[in-house]
Design an enzyme around this catalytic site. Structure first.
Site, PDB file in Angstrom:
ATOM      1  N   LYS A  82      27.007  33.354  64.394  1.00 39.06           N
ATOM      2  CA  LYS A  82      27.864  32.269  64.868  1.00 39.06           C
ATOM      3  C   LYS A  82      27.740  31.052  63.967  1.00 39.06           C
ATOM      4  O   LYS A  82      28.716  30.391  63.646  1.00 39.06           O
ATOM      5  CB  LYS A  82      27.449  31.911  66.300  1.00 39.06           C
ATOM      6  CG  LYS A  82      28.284  30.812  66.944  1.00 39.06           C
ATOM      7  CD  LYS A  82      29.661  31.326  67.283  1.00 39.06           C
ATOM      8  CE  LYS A  82      30.582  30.260  67.809  1.00 39.06           C
ATOM      9  NZ  LYS A  82      31.988  30.647  67.613  1.00 39.06           N
ATOM     10  N   ARG A 135      24.266  33.435  68.522  1.00 35.99           N
ATOM     11  CA  ARG A 135      24.294  33.018  67.123  1.00 35.99           C
ATOM     12  C   ARG A 135      24.329  34.210  66.175  1.00 35.99           C
ATOM     13  O   ARG A 135      24.640  34.049  65.000  1.00 35.99           O
ATOM     14  CB  ARG A 135      23.061  32.161  66.820  1.00 35.99           C
ATOM     15  CG  ARG A 135      23.020  30.873  67.605  1.00 35.99           C
ATOM     16  CD  ARG A 135      21.654  30.230  67.533  1.00 35.99           C
ATOM     17  NE  ARG A 135      21.333  29.727  66.210  1.00 35.99           N
ATOM     18  CZ  ARG A 135      21.578  28.491  65.807  1.00 35.99           C
ATOM     19  NH1 ARG A 135      22.148  27.643  66.619  1.00 35.99           N
ATOM     20  NH2 ARG A 135      21.245  28.090  64.598  1.00 35.99           N
ATOM     21  N   ASN A 188      13.981  29.465  60.358  1.00 38.74           N
ATOM     22  CA  ASN A 188      15.410  29.665  60.120  1.00 38.74           C
ATOM     23  C   ASN A 188      15.702  29.007  58.785  1.00 38.74           C
ATOM     24  O   ASN A 188      15.330  27.861  58.569  1.00 38.74           O
ATOM     25  CB  ASN A 188      16.201  29.003  61.256  1.00 38.74           C
ATOM     26  CG  ASN A 188      17.695  29.083  61.045  1.00 38.74           C
ATOM     27  OD1 ASN A 188      18.170  29.769  60.149  1.00 38.74           O
ATOM     28  ND2 ASN A 188      18.439  28.381  61.888  1.00 38.74           N
ATOM     29  N   GLY A 189      16.354  29.734  57.873  1.00 40.26           N
ATOM     30  CA  GLY A 189      16.656  29.172  56.554  1.00 40.26           C
ATOM     31  C   GLY A 189      16.201  30.112  55.466  1.00 40.26           C
ATOM     32  O   GLY A 189      15.912  31.284  55.732  1.00 40.26           O
ATOM     33  N   CYS A 240      19.847  33.315  63.029  1.00 30.86           N
ATOM     34  CA  CYS A 240      18.468  32.994  63.403  1.00 30.86           C
ATOM     35  C   CYS A 240      18.394  31.902  64.470  1.00 30.86           C
ATOM     36  O   CYS A 240      18.966  30.829  64.305  1.00 30.86           O
ATOM     37  CB  CYS A 240      17.632  32.529  62.218  1.00 30.86           C
ATOM     38  SG  CYS A 240      17.339  33.785  61.003  1.00 30.86           S
ATOM     39  N   LYS A 266      40.202  37.804  62.964  1.00 33.84           N
ATOM     40  CA  LYS A 266      39.739  38.076  64.337  1.00 33.84           C
ATOM     41  C   LYS A 266      39.577  39.581  64.527  1.00 33.84           C
ATOM     42  O   LYS A 266      38.579  40.037  65.068  1.00 33.84           O
ATOM     43  CB  LYS A 266      40.733  37.568  65.394  1.00 33.84           C
ATOM     44  CG  LYS A 266      40.769  36.093  65.650  1.00 33.84           C
ATOM     45  CD  LYS A 266      39.613  35.546  66.455  1.00 33.84           C
ATOM     46  CE  LYS A 266      38.443  35.160  65.645  1.00 33.84           C
ATOM     47  NZ  LYS A 266      38.438  34.023  64.797  1.00 33.84           N
ATOM     48  N   GLU A 276      44.207  34.321  60.138  1.00 33.84           N
ATOM     49  CA  GLU A 276      43.275  34.191  61.255  1.00 33.84           C
ATOM     50  C   GLU A 276      43.345  35.423  62.165  1.00 33.84           C
ATOM     51  O   GLU A 276      42.319  35.916  62.636  1.00 33.84           O
ATOM     52  CB  GLU A 276      43.567  32.889  62.022  1.00 33.84           C
ATOM     53  CG  GLU A 276      42.763  32.653  63.286  1.00 33.84           C
ATOM     54  CD  GLU A 276      41.253  32.607  63.100  1.00 33.84           C
ATOM     55  OE1 GLU A 276      40.765  32.594  61.962  1.00 33.84           O
ATOM     56  OE2 GLU A 276      40.550  32.615  64.126  1.00 33.84           O
ATOM     57  N   TRP A 292      18.212  37.040  61.869  1.00 34.11           N
ATOM     58  CA  TRP A 292      19.387  37.596  61.193  1.00 34.11           C
ATOM     59  C   TRP A 292      18.938  37.830  59.754  1.00 34.11           C
ATOM     60  O   TRP A 292      18.671  36.882  59.016  1.00 34.11           O
ATOM     61  CB  TRP A 292      20.543  36.605  61.267  1.00 34.11           C
ATOM     62  CG  TRP A 292      21.855  37.126  60.784  1.00 34.11           C
ATOM     63  CD1 TRP A 292      22.798  37.781  61.525  1.00 34.11           C
ATOM     64  CD2 TRP A 292      22.387  37.018  59.466  1.00 34.11           C
ATOM     65  NE1 TRP A 292      23.886  38.083  60.738  1.00 34.11           N
ATOM     66  CE2 TRP A 292      23.659  37.629  59.476  1.00 34.11           C
ATOM     67  CE3 TRP A 292      21.922  36.464  58.268  1.00 34.11           C
ATOM     68  CZ2 TRP A 292      24.476  37.704  58.342  1.00 34.11           C
ATOM     69  CZ3 TRP A 292      22.719  36.541  57.139  1.00 34.11           C
ATOM     70  CH2 TRP A 292      23.983  37.156  57.194  1.00 34.11           C
TER      71      TRP A 292
END
Ligand code: G6P
Length: 611
Positions: free
Chosen positions: A606, A27, A99-100, A2, A488, A484, A73
């Site tokens: 993100k 994001r 947002n939240g 968001c 990815k 990792e 989002w």
């Protein structure tokens, strides 16, 4: 996750908001929308990308000098036009972006339904704007007061901006646990989730704190109050962010740019801190150094890629500084009544500095008396501000959702910290220090060397772009790198991938190995070299395809692996910084071959500002 952008000024708000939303797109989001007041309140919103919103408004040409914008989002309700923000009040005069998560939305909704409210969407946000409307109606107060009173009934996290048709020219913003930055320009103000939509308009910013409400209009300027109605004097900071840092600069994707930047970002991270002659000089470390020296244990908390950096940190701190380390997922740590002692040190790692679980975990650790040290990339972020002490990674803005340069700089900071503590605790000799410091100083050059394997990696990526599974194996310092590498790949190519400590392969994953299965083996670390060779033989015996990451000098594995990616040799504690590079490139090129949206992979965000 968001993104919020808002504008009040003398210019047309729409193009500014659209560019702002494009800046925030990194994001992660699934729908976008804008509301403008221009005599009346008009809302435009669309499922999909910001471009879909632009196409949708093409014939309308939205007008107004005050507006709010949002990339959503989805949390409550699927991504669609109706659930997209902004949401409006029942009378259609107020609009909000949020947002939240409003955790008590169900009870608030029940209360509002009793009072005759009807809702269009499935979102928690729509409940909040109806609540604000209800308060304004019953108390007959200005918008900012209605927002303030309404927020007293809210449980959860929020960053909000509200506009009203009846009070045109005014933005009201508030935050709790989700970030908001206010930009102060000439005859204009912007509000955004981060500084990226603001930097091209002004460098002067204020980071809103939790439970603060900002009221902005051109006549009275900016006023900030606490949710308890106390006046707050704002602290204006100058942004260091440069516009070119948030643009692609000739690369096809931000992720590729960020992979290639790593040599430079590590230089930035080490600058002024790493000295072969004088030791490690870390300003943020000074006040807590003594606590580190005497610490009986360190707890590292993080999520995602930052959690993998913490795992490398565990190896570094135990190996070099001889302090026991526990690494925890922030989300698990905070909910399992952890045992925390007052002499514990909690290191929180976070690129964004806004990850909701990590933030909540550090608050818990602080409550229980531990010292919190934050390692963040985003300057001024919540975790950076709420930690007792900390160090920035100085990687610059990371736009690609999949973290790359933030990770290698996190490793840079952790390595320097482990070296500093090791020297102070007298468990590292001068000679050892000089050897590691000299090699770390040269690491940016070695990264550039490692990146030269890209053409080979492209070839391998072509060969394996259509497989359904990947296995990544590593030992010691390379075990977290195997995790990792797998993360990815799955993040951006949607291929299922698992990372494992190589020796654990026999306890499960070996059952998956057949001629279809590519196995990426990290074979650079000296101490476990022979064992890794045996693991490769075990995979070969079952016809798995070996992609080995080895050093230039290696000859043994070159003979037995199907594909070899060579990187320079380095000291074992520094291996992770180098060995992750080919894995980032492999994931990137496979994803590109599969036509995936590399920078904004589906469903991912993100900055994960909800729990
Ligand atoms: C999200 C991002 C990851 C990141 C993780 C933790 O899942 O997509 O790239 O590693 O959050 O984020 P942080 O900002 O706390 O490092």
């Amino acid at each position: 996750m968001c993104g919020i952008v808002a504008y009040v000024g003398k210019k047309q708000a729409y193009p500014i908001l659209i560019t702002g939303l494009q800046r925030l797109a990194y994001r992660g989001y699934d729908s976008a929308g804008i509301a403008l007041t221009n005599g009346s309140l008009n809302i435009y919103k669309k499922k999909g990308k910001v471009q879909d919103l632009i196409d949708y408004t093409e014939l309308v040409q939205p007008e107004g000098t005050v507006g709010i914008g949002h990339t959503r989002w989805a949390t409550h309700g699927e991504p669609n036009d109706i659930n997209a923000h902004p949401h409006k009040s029942m009378n259609g005069k107020l609009a909000i972006v949020h947002n939240g998560i409003i955790e008590n939305y169900a009870s608030l909704k029940a209360e509002l339904v009793k009072r005759g409210h009807e809702f269009e969407s499935q979102t928690d946000t729509e409940i909040l704007i109806h609540l604000i409307e209800e308060v304004q109606k019953s108390e007959n107060v200005p918008l900012e007061e209605a927002v303030r009173l309404a927020l007293h009934s809210v449980v959860g996290a929020y960053a909000i901006v509200v506009i009203s048709e009846s009070e045109p020219g005014k933005l009201v913003a508030a935050r709790k646990s989700s970030p908001l930055v206010i930009g102060l320009g000439k005859d204009e103000y912007l509000i955004a989730s981060d500084a990226t939509p603001i930097v091209e308009h002004t460098k002067n910013v204020i980071y809103l704190n939790d439970e603060e409400i900002a009221v902005i209009d051109l006549e009275n300027g900016l006023n900030i109050k606490s949710i308890d109605n106390e006046n707050i004097s704002p602290y204006i900071q100058e942004l260091e962010l440069k516009l070119e840092k948030i643009e692609k600069g000739g690369y096809d994707h931000f992720m590729l740019k960020e992979i290639h930047e790593q040599s430079n970002t590590l230089i930035e991270c080490l600058r002024g801190r790493l000295s072969i002659e004088k030791g490690i000089l870390m300003g943020g470390f000074r006040d807590v150094e003594d606590r580190f020296i005497h610490a009986k244990r360190i707890i590292m908390i993080a999520c995602g890629t930052s959690w993998h950096a913490a795992l490398v940190g565990e190896y570094l701190f135990e190996d070099l500084a001889r302090i026991p380390v526990e690494v925890e997922y922030a989300s698990e740590f905070r909910y399992r009544n952890p045992v925390i002692y007052e002499d514990d040190i909690v290191i929180a790692l976070s690129q964004s500095g806004e990850t909701a679980d990590t933030l909540a975990a550090i608050r818990l650790a602080k409550q229980k008396g531990a010292t919190v040290f934050g390692i963040c990339n985003v300057v001024g972020s919540s975790i950076a501000r709420e930690s007792h002490a900390g160090a920035y990674t100085h990687a610059g803005p990371e736009i690609g959702v999949a973290s790359t340069k933030a990770f290698t700089t996190q490793l840079g900071v952790l390595t320097m910290m482990a070296m500093k503590i090791a020297v102070s605790r007298n468990v590292m000799s001068d000679e050892e220090y000089r050897a590691i410091a000299t090699e770390l100083d040269n690491m940016p050059n070695l990264i550039s060397e490692a990146i030269k394997s890209e053409s080979k990696i492209k070839f391998i990526a072509d060969e394996f772009k259509d497989v359904h599974n990947f296995l990544y194996l590593g030992r010691g310092y390379n075990f977290p790198i195997a995790l990792e590498g797998a993360l990815k790949l799955k993040e951006i190519s949607y291929i299922h991938a698992e990372g494992y400590p190589a020796a654990e392969m026999k306890h499960g994953p070996i059952a998956l190995i057949d001629e279809q299965m590519p196995v990426v083996v990290m074979a650079t670390n000296e101490s476990a070299y022979e064992k890794i060779v045996s693991n490769i033989q075990e995979v070969k015996a079952r016809k798995g395809k070996i992609i080995a990451i080895t050093t230039f000098a290696d000859e043994t594995i070159r003979e037995i692996a199907d594909y070899v990616i060579q990187i320079p040799e380095t000291l074992e504690p520094l291996t992770p910084i180098l060995s992750v590079i080919p894995l980032q490139l492999l994931a990137y090129h496979i994803a590109v071959n599969r036509d995936c949206n590399v920078d904004q992979p589906r469903n991912l965000a993100k900055s994960v500002t909800v729990e």
